[in-house]
Scaffold this active site. Sequence first.
Site, short mmCIF file in Angstrom:
data_model
loop_
_atom_site.label_atom_id
_atom_site.label_comp_id
_atom_site.label_asym_id
_atom_site.label_seq_id
_atom_site.Cartn_x
_atom_site.Cartn_y
_atom_site.Cartn_z
N GLN A 1 16.25 32.79 85.01
CA GLN A 1 15.46 31.42 86.02
C GLN A 1 14.45 32.05 87.45
OE1 GLN A 1 17.87 27.68 86.34
NE2 GLN A 1 16.79 27.22 88.55
N PHE A 2 13.94 32.69 87.43
CA PHE A 2 13.25 33.36 88.21
C PHE A 2 13.65 32.89 89.98
CE2 PHE A 2 9.56 30.81 88.15
CZ PHE A 2 9.01 30.98 89.28
N THR A 3 13.60 31.54 89.94
CA THR A 3 13.57 30.55 90.92
C THR A 3 15.05 30.89 91.87
OG1 THR A 3 14.57 29.02 90.20
CG2 THR A 3 12.52 28.51 90.09
#
Length: 159
Positions: A78-80
Amino acid sequence: MRAVIQRVAQAKVDIDGKTVGEIDRGLLILLGVMENDTEKDAQFLADKIVNLRIFSDSAGKMNLSLCDVCGGALVVSQFTLAADCRHGRRPSFTQSAPAQEADMLYEYFKTEMAQGGISNIQSGVFGADMQVFLVNDGPVTIILDSAELLRRTDKTGRN
């Protein structure tokens, strides 16, 4: 490296309506790789998560680790989690690692979890559009940041 870990009774991740990873009792780990992360961050965070005592013992106290309960781990990239929301209304993701580097550290993190004694490690697909379903047990949700934890460990000599 940042992780949001949730103690779950069950969790799964779907892509295009097909389940690609699923666990019963264990941890859902949303994992974000930051631009300066290294294998040391992955090792440290995997060890911390595997041994974090957040499962209840027979007295109802959080005294047991994921290893102790033979739980599963569902790891979802989850790059967010690298979002910087300090300025304006649109998050900036410039602190996230480049995709190839992030994918390598994501895979390395899962390997470190296995070396830490977790036999059931499921995952999403790096970079895919996924739907994550979970039954949060407790609820118990914890946020970990390897940079913060390593900095504190270096100062105190403890982890």
